[in-house]
Write an enzyme that holds these catalytic residues in place. Structure first.
Site, PDB file in Angstrom:
ATOM      1  N   TYR A   1      21.055   1.149 -20.212  1.00  0.00           N
ATOM      2  CA  TYR A   1      22.506   0.327 -19.569  1.00  0.00           C
ATOM      3  C   TYR A   1      23.595   0.659 -20.560  1.00  0.00           C
ATOM      4  O   TYR A   1      23.584   0.526 -21.920  1.00  0.00           O
ATOM      5  CB  TYR A   1      22.300  -0.911 -19.470  1.00  0.00           C
ATOM      6  CG  TYR A   1      21.209  -1.515 -18.531  1.00  0.00           C
ATOM      7  CD1 TYR A   1      19.692  -1.425 -19.039  1.00  0.00           C
ATOM      8  CD2 TYR A   1      21.506  -1.825 -17.011  1.00  0.00           C
ATOM      9  CE1 TYR A   1      18.711  -2.033 -17.970  1.00  0.00           C
ATOM     10  CE2 TYR A   1      20.470  -2.198 -16.178  1.00  0.00           C
ATOM     11  CZ  TYR A   1      19.005  -2.207 -16.775  1.00  0.00           C
ATOM     12  OH  TYR A   1      18.155  -2.626 -15.896  1.00  0.00           O
TER      13      TYR A   1
ATOM     14  N   HIS B   1      25.290  -1.524 -13.899  1.00  0.00           N
ATOM     15  CA  HIS B   1      23.974  -0.505 -13.641  1.00  0.00           C
ATOM     16  C   HIS B   1      23.563   0.329 -14.678  1.00  0.00           C
ATOM     17  O   HIS B   1      24.210   0.790 -15.650  1.00  0.00           O
ATOM     18  CB  HIS B   1      24.317   0.679 -12.583  1.00  0.00           C
ATOM     19  CG  HIS B   1      24.870  -0.199 -11.314  1.00  0.00           C
ATOM     20  ND1 HIS B   1      23.815  -1.076 -10.674  1.00  0.00           N
ATOM     21  CD2 HIS B   1      26.003  -0.355 -10.440  1.00  0.00           C
ATOM     22  CE1 HIS B   1      24.505  -1.443  -9.504  1.00  0.00           C
ATOM     23  NE2 HIS B   1      25.718  -0.757  -9.512  1.00  0.00           N
TER      24      HIS B   1
ATOM     25  N   LYS C   1      19.637   7.723 -11.452  1.00  0.00           N
ATOM     26  CA  LYS C   1      19.759   7.533 -13.138  1.00  0.00           C
ATOM     27  C   LYS C   1      19.623   9.085 -13.346  1.00  0.00           C
ATOM     28  O   LYS C   1      18.742   9.816 -12.695  1.00  0.00           O
ATOM     29  CB  LYS C   1      18.586   6.749 -13.543  1.00  0.00           C
ATOM     30  CG  LYS C   1      18.935   5.266 -12.975  1.00  0.00           C
ATOM     31  CD  LYS C   1      17.776   4.436 -13.447  1.00  0.00           C
ATOM     32  CE  LYS C   1      17.650   3.139 -12.831  1.00  0.00           C
ATOM     33  NZ  LYS C   1      18.712   2.723 -12.360  1.00  0.00           N
TER      34      LYS C   1
END
Lengths: 300, 454
Positions: free
Chosen positions: A218, A226, A259
């Site tokens: 993070y 997020h 991600k």
């Protein structure tokens, strides 16, 4: 961080009788400590039932489970000390009880009494305040026994988070040995170096199995941000190949959960892998950590 | 300031992913002021990354403040009036409750003749952690007077014997918090129902079944390959040209040997009995039996569990993800309510009765077992609610007939025997359902004849 260095938090590690084996992964039981390390970017995972809301799994309470890497990072940076307990704890408790049970009971009774008195005082004050608000002048003498009985039955017996009993044990002094056991048991030094490198770039790591990685990283406190990356287990990228299927899986999954899929590796300097010790790590400037990110381009 | 307001007013999008939604501790912190958490608070939203503004720092500060306020203002314990004392006994690694009371007794613990309740260690820690019981420790004989030496949360965790036990506990408490009824398989004191006629597996597991299975499996494979090679291969071309593709592929079915997934009662029982007593590693055993929440749970002789759980910690260096033979062993040791079994139409009983007549307690059919225990302890008059539920069960009789094709698709999708693998990663648990699928023997050919009939 400086404050923590002066008063390092205590991380509990339970080991076997001969201290050759780690029995439980690192745990923290003190809420103040948990808050302190959160401020320097170590979040851990809370895992106990929150007494306030006992039928859910989103908001949990102590103990805090630390990743081994988090614990070692705290230790190496002087923010934590390991408090190592030789097991089996149950037999040590038994021994303690055999010799001092009377005294222990007295102590706990006294503590309970004190807490009860404070609670009573507080409740009576609250009661009087409430009455005043309602415009009733309360007379303490009348009906006092009745309300006292009520207060008596509503007194709270608290189960504390941290241990008093274990203060009676002699604590073992800590060497780097325990860290080596931790790493051997739960992780690897390469993974730690990845962690360290990311932490120094201000990423906050949490366990990443649910996204198919070792960590997820993070950019700030996970409460508010997020995560950006899924980091794979450290790869010795000079010698180890990357599996094509894994590459596809990791990158695909990473893209769908927004991600970046990251492969990290350590290029070992002149040193052999085996002479990693805590001292070396502290002085270490030779190990070179690199990261590669993979994204599903969706091109063509 | 406008940013804060906007954040607060924004409705929470339920489509967002688990990780996308922040745990908004501020809502739970409010609960500490009020009395009881009836509904779970909605969760706040997250931002992309820190941008160095004060407003963001304020938000982070508030979020943390809320979190730690909630943690510190949520004390564990009970009021004196309703306090239930539990004493941990180091010698047997269990806890005793001299004066037990409370709802949890319906599903947890076991009583002795004196009326005291014994709790397994998991149950003890779980109940103490939620404040239902107050934990103490008692050393020595249980007949000696108890001294109130309180245990803290830390003490209780120190009493876990291994990482394995702690991991199992995490899974246990996770499921308990969700409302399931959970029992550890290795510490069961109840006469658990079993799908298999004899629960004494070891006695049956002598040499014969093994040899038998070896022989049969040998013949199976041998006959297949032998037969196919001699008779089929030369004719494949001819088949192709003359008869068309269907018979060809049907014959191919026989060429490729595949493991026949057990789907019937007999097959499951046979598979179970031929399982070699190969000891799986401790960490890959079935750790928990899990039941859906139910009113009529029989603690002493529970019915077959709805799920079974295996716990695996991915971070322990000495453990490995289960391989094929591990999976097979786990599948063959499963003993739960195999929900894919179809109750035959001609049976004139409801589902509960059917299961009762096909499961066994201590080697005798469950319905007989229940009857025998009922005669000993006169059955409690069932409450209104129970009767209602029973009626409901009887009413939901008419089974929908599903077209065989749809049924086949369902079977392919859902598979057969299954268990839950709880993957543990530093306190974060991912539940994975592992199922035996049967793609090997299912024939999904479009056949015009069948279609015409319709």
């Amino acid at each position: 961080m400086d404050g923590l260095k002066q008063k390092p938090v205590e991380i509990k590690v339970f080991v076997s009788e001969d201290a050759n084996e780690v029995i439980l992964s690192p745990l923290i039981f003190d809420i103040a400590s948990i808050e302190a390390i959160r401020k320097i970017g170590i979040t851990g995972t809370l895992s106990g039932t929150l007494p306030l809301a006992t039928q859910q799994n989103l908001f949990l309470s102590v103990p805090l489970k630390l990743m081994v890497e988090e614990a070692i990072w705290l230790y190496i940076n002087g923010c934590a000390k390991f408090s190592v307990m030789n097991g089996p704890i149950s037999s040590r408790f038994s021994e303690l009880l055999d010799s001092q049970s009377e005294q222990l009971e007295q102590e706990s009774k006294l503590r309970l009494q004190k807490s009860f008195e404070l609670q009573k005082k507080y409740k009576q004050e609250q009661h009087i305040l409430k009455m005043k608000k309602l415009g009733i002048e309360s007379r303490i003498d009348k009906g006092a026994s009745e309300s006292n009985a009520l207060i008596e039955s509503s007194l709270f017996v608290r189960t504390s988070d941290t241990s008093d009993l274990m203060n009676h044990f002699s604590n073992q002094q800590i060497s780097g040995k325990i860290i080596n056991y931790l790493v051997a048991n739960y992780s690897s030094w390469d993974n730690y170096l990845l962690f360290q490198s990311l932490r120094e770039q201000n990423y906050i790591m949490s366990p990443g199995a649910r996204f198919g990685g070792k960590y997820i990283a993070y950019p700030g406190d996970p409460l508010n941000y997020h995560s950006h990356m899924t980091v794979r287990n450290a790869l010795d990228y000079y010698n180890e190949p990357i599996d094509m299927l894994e590459l596809a899986c990791g990158a695909r999954l990473g893209t769908t959960v927004k991600k970046l899929w990251v492969i990290g590796g350590v290029k070992h300097g002149n040193r052999e892998k085996s002479d990693r010790t805590v001292q070396n790590l502290l002085l270490n400037k030779e190990d070179d950590v690199s990261f590669f990110s993979v994204e599903w381009a969706g091109f063509g | 300031m406008s940013k804060v307001k906007q954040l607060e007013e924004e409705p929470v999008n339920s489509d967002l992913e688990e990780d996308e939604i922040a745990n908004d501790w501020s809502e739970i912190a409010k609960l500490s002021a009020t009395k009881y958490a009836a509904v779970l608070p909605k969760r706040g939203e997250k931002e992309y990354e820190p941008d160095g503004t004060n407003i963001q720092e304020l938000l982070v500060y508030r979020a943390r403040r809320a979190m730690f306020d909630a943690l510190t203002h949520s004390p564990r314990g009970a009021v004196l009036k309703s306090q239930i004392k539990a004493y941990y006994l180091p010698d047997i690694h269990k806890a005793i409750l001299p004066n037990p009371k409370g709802n949890f007794m319906q599903t947890m613990g076991y009583a002795d003749s004196s009326g005291a309740l014994y709790l397994q260690f998991y149950e003890f820690v779980y109940l103490a952690e939620r404040g239902t019981i107050t934990p103490y420790i008692h050393s020595g004989s249980i007949s000696v007077e108890y001294r109130d030496i309180p245990l803290s949360v830390e003490d209780m965790y120190a009493l876990f014997n291994s990482q394995n036990e702690l991991d199992n506990y995490s899974v246990y408490s996770h499921l308990k918090r969700l409302g399931f009824i959970v029992q550890a398989t290795d510490m069961s004191t109840s006469a658990k129902a079993s799908f298999f006629p004899t629960s004494v597996k070891k006695a049956r597991l002598n040499v014969t079944p093994q040899i038998y299975s070896h022989l049969t499996s040998f013949f199976k494979t041998h006959s297949l390959t032998f037969f196919n090679h001699i008779f089929y291969t030369p004719y494949i071309d001819a088949f192709k040209r003359n008869i068309g593709a269907i018979p060809l592929y049907k014959s191919l079915n026989k060429l490729i040997t595949c493991y026949d997934v057990p789907k019937t009662i007999e097959a499951i029982r046979k598979e179970h009995s031929t399982e070699r007593s190969r000891e799986t590693e401790q960490f890959l055993r079935i750790a928990f039996d899990v039941w859906k929440p139910q009113v009529n749970f029989k603690k002493k002789s529970p019915e077959l569990p709805d799920f079974q759980v295996v716990v695996y910690n991915k971070n322990i260096a000495s453990q490995h993800f289960p391989n094929y033979s591990d999976f097979k062993t786990i599948f063959n040791s499963l003993d739960y309510k195999f929900d894919f079994l179809k109750i035959p139409d001609d049976v004139d009983s409801n589902e509960v009765e059917w299961w009762d007549s096909n499961t066994y307690n201590e080697g005798i059919p469950r319905y007989m077992y229940l009857a025998s225990t009922k005669s000993k302890h006169s059955k409690k008059p069932s409450s209104q609610q129970d009767i209602k539920i029973e009626r409901k069960m009887k009413r939901q009789k008419p089974k929908k007939s599903i077209s065989p094709r749809l049924q086949q698709m369902r079977d392919l999708k859902n598979g057969y025997r299954s268990f839950l693998l709880a993957v543990m990663d530093n306190g974060i648990i991912s539940f994975v359902k592992i199922v035996e699928a049967d793609f090997g023997s299912q024939n999904v050919w479009y056949s015009p004849k069948q279609n015409k009939k319709k």
